[in-house]
Design a protein around this motif. Sequence first.
Motif, PDB file in Angstrom:
ATOM      1  N   GLY A  18      39.357  30.087  53.218  1.00  0.00           N
ATOM      2  CA  GLY A  18      39.737  31.120  52.267  1.00  0.00           C
ATOM      3  C   GLY A  18      40.696  30.590  51.232  1.00  0.00           C
ATOM      4  N   PHE A  19      41.652  29.814  51.669  1.00  0.00           N
ATOM      5  CA  PHE A  19      42.617  29.258  50.730  1.00  0.00           C
ATOM      6  C   PHE A  19      41.960  28.293  49.748  1.00  0.00           C
ATOM      7  CE2 PHE A  19      45.730  25.882  49.667  1.00  0.00           C
ATOM      8  CZ  PHE A  19      46.556  26.654  48.862  1.00  0.00           C
ATOM      9  N   ARG A  20      41.115  27.425  50.262  1.00  0.00           N
ATOM     10  CA  ARG A  20      40.435  26.454  49.399  1.00  0.00           C
ATOM     11  C   ARG A  20      39.588  27.145  48.334  1.00  0.00           C
ATOM     12  NH1 ARG A  20      40.219  22.507  54.027  1.00  0.00           N
ATOM     13  NH2 ARG A  20      38.624  23.761  55.036  1.00  0.00           N
ATOM     14  N   VAL A  21      38.820  28.132  48.747  1.00  0.00           N
ATOM     15  CA  VAL A  21      37.973  28.833  47.786  1.00  0.00           C
ATOM     16  C   VAL A  21      38.837  29.507  46.728  1.00  0.00           C
ATOM     17  CG1 VAL A  21      36.310  30.706  47.485  1.00  0.00           C
ATOM     18  CG2 VAL A  21      36.094  29.160  49.424  1.00  0.00           C
ATOM     19  N   ARG A  22      39.922  30.138  47.172  1.00  0.00           N
ATOM     20  CA  ARG A  22      40.804  30.793  46.199  1.00  0.00           C
ATOM     21  C   ARG A  22      41.395  29.774  45.225  1.00  0.00           C
ATOM     22  NH1 ARG A  22      40.817  34.028  50.620  1.00  0.00           N
ATOM     23  NH2 ARG A  22      40.897  36.267  50.227  1.00  0.00           N
ATOM     24  N   LEU A  23      41.831  28.661  45.748  1.00  0.00           N
ATOM     25  CA  LEU A  23      42.430  27.643  44.886  1.00  0.00           C
ATOM     26  C   LEU A  23      41.441  27.174  43.823  1.00  0.00           C
ATOM     27  CD1 LEU A  23      44.961  25.964  44.440  1.00  0.00           C
ATOM     28  CD2 LEU A  23      44.065  24.261  46.008  1.00  0.00           C
ATOM     29  N   MET A  51      43.203  33.634  37.907  1.00  0.00           N
ATOM     30  CA  MET A  51      44.166  34.592  38.471  1.00  0.00           C
ATOM     31  C   MET A  51      45.430  34.663  37.634  1.00  0.00           C
ATOM     32  SD  MET A  51      43.896  33.516  42.455  1.00  0.00           S
ATOM     33  CE  MET A  51      42.312  32.975  43.099  1.00  0.00           C
ATOM     34  N   LYS A  52      46.114  35.781  37.788  1.00  0.00           N
ATOM     35  CA  LYS A  52      47.408  35.937  37.129  1.00  0.00           C
ATOM     36  C   LYS A  52      48.418  35.037  37.831  1.00  0.00           C
ATOM     37  CE  LYS A  52      47.146  40.240  37.875  1.00  0.00           C
ATOM     38  NZ  LYS A  52      47.026  41.705  37.988  1.00  0.00           N
ATOM     39  N   PRO A  53      49.380  34.499  37.110  1.00  0.00           N
ATOM     40  CA  PRO A  53      50.392  33.632  37.712  1.00  0.00           C
ATOM     41  C   PRO A  53      51.043  34.223  38.954  1.00  0.00           C
ATOM     42  CG  PRO A  53      50.618  33.611  35.334  1.00  0.00           C
ATOM     43  CD  PRO A  53      49.533  34.597  35.645  1.00  0.00           C
ATOM     44  N   VAL A  75      40.520  38.391  46.235  1.00  0.00           N
ATOM     45  CA  VAL A  75      41.523  37.331  46.132  1.00  0.00           C
ATOM     46  C   VAL A  75      42.853  37.782  46.724  1.00  0.00           C
ATOM     47  CG1 VAL A  75      43.013  36.220  44.442  1.00  0.00           C
ATOM     48  CG2 VAL A  75      40.539  36.051  44.213  1.00  0.00           C
ATOM     49  N   GLU A  76      43.210  39.018  46.416  1.00  0.00           N
ATOM     50  CA  GLU A  76      44.501  39.544  46.881  1.00  0.00           C
ATOM     51  C   GLU A  76      44.519  39.749  48.390  1.00  0.00           C
ATOM     52  OE1 GLU A  76      47.048  40.020  44.981  1.00  0.00           O
ATOM     53  OE2 GLU A  76      46.383  40.447  42.935  1.00  0.00           O
ATOM     54  N   VAL A 126      49.540  33.918  46.694  1.00  0.00           N
ATOM     55  CA  VAL A 126      48.596  33.222  47.573  1.00  0.00           C
ATOM     56  C   VAL A 126      49.245  31.966  48.142  1.00  0.00           C
ATOM     57  CG1 VAL A 126      46.444  31.917  47.615  1.00  0.00           C
ATOM     58  CG2 VAL A 126      46.510  34.132  46.482  1.00  0.00           C
ATOM     59  N   LEU A 127      49.886  31.205  47.282  1.00  0.00           N
ATOM     60  CA  LEU A 127      50.514  29.955  47.726  1.00  0.00           C
ATOM     61  C   LEU A 127      51.591  30.227  48.772  1.00  0.00           C
ATOM     62  CD1 LEU A 127      50.820  28.022  44.336  1.00  0.00           C
ATOM     63  CD2 LEU A 127      49.358  27.440  46.279  1.00  0.00           C
TER      64      LEU A 127
END
Lengths: 196, 196
Positions: free
Chosen positions: A96-101, A107-109, A82-83, A115-116
């Motif tokens: 990649g962004f979509r999957v992470r979202l 995830m931690k705040p 993720v990082e 990421v955002l």
Amino acid sequence: MIEMAVLGLLKERAMHGYELKKRLADTLGPLFPVSYGALYPALKRLKAEGAVEEVFPKAEVRRRKNVYRLTAEGQRRFDRLVESFGEREGVSDDNGFRVRLAFFRYMKPETRLGVLERRRTVLTERLAELKDRLSSYRERVDAYTLSLMRHGMDATERDIDWVDDLIRAERRAARKPRRSRKGAMASASSTGGDAS
Amino acid sequence: MIEMAVLGLLKERAMHGYELKKRLADTLGPLFPVSYGALYPALKRLKAEGAVEEVFPKAEVRRRKNVYRLTAEGQRRFDRLVESFGEREGVSDDNGFRVRLAFFRYMKPETRLGVLERRRTVLTERLAELKDRLSSYRERVDAYTLSLMRHGMDATERDIDWVDDLIRAERRAARKPRRSRKGAMASASSTGGDAS
DNA sequence: GTTAGCATGTAAGGAGTTACATGATTTT
DNA sequence: AAAATCATGTAACTCCTTACATGCTAAC
């Protein structure tokens, strides 16, 4: 990519391959489709590397189902993946962004904000490049290419607005922690999120 | 994909690899990036298969530049590739459509309409699936996934509107052929388009 | 004279897809 | 009894990326 998705899904609960594919189709849908030819080898690999382990449901008849559960190593691996969301451009990052979202809740705040913000940077740079090209090629390209450029710009601008919304929501949530009404924004410690 | 892009660019005029990469970056930009590791082998392959041929600029000093020109076989191949735009889903089609659109001016009006309508079908199906999933999972998914779904729907709706605009413009152009003002919509016979 | 840009390529490897192959179980 | 769907897997192949390797030419 597929590894991150599998690990993310297994955070929720133990599942077997077939189930994973369905859940993947349900969550990510037409974006990022997954085939068995990619999924099963990935599971095998993850198991060999100790990120997941097989679990045998107690005394269940078990009609040839291989159920996998996330290990502590798998948790760490998910975090690392993720990082690793970089600043480099490319359409690949879109997925990649979509999957992470889709797995933000695990995830931690700070990770979420990171990421955002990196996503925002990529989109802003892309927009700038599109604008540049539009102004320098306007006269030389045909109507189709022009339309393509314009639409690309519009879409990118909307993407940025969307990310901005997400960032604002994230900042609001950080100020007043709100005790998880309906679990929607429930924050889970990144390594210990056991939401079974 | 990269083959179609190369052939499309060579329709305009003969070019060497390095130039092709730059022109590709100019036209398609951050969408569909191309690396040398993909480009040069592609050129080699196309040459071996007779789709392009090397051209040696008359008496020019030629500081190790391999200039390629499209052959008649290459013209046919481009047409075949363009037509092979299927109805099957997938993010891969997104790029395929963009690349094709960038070379619309080299296609016959019927081909253009065909591509646009197949694109519309894919997008409409995608939208329907996203809507379905949104209504059946609304209660079960977290705020992030919900936002992802909503944004995906919005973006797809805008894509459809855009394609509809293109279809309308295409139909208008078909009714009153308009003698290519500024060459913007100049229609070229698909195999004979030599715009040098 | 050295940095930046022009120019061409290869080797290794990653991340998937398609097609094939098999068989159990549930529904009609 | 047939059809659908559940369930797992492999082999070959495609298509691209990253990193390396090389050398020339123009500008500063």
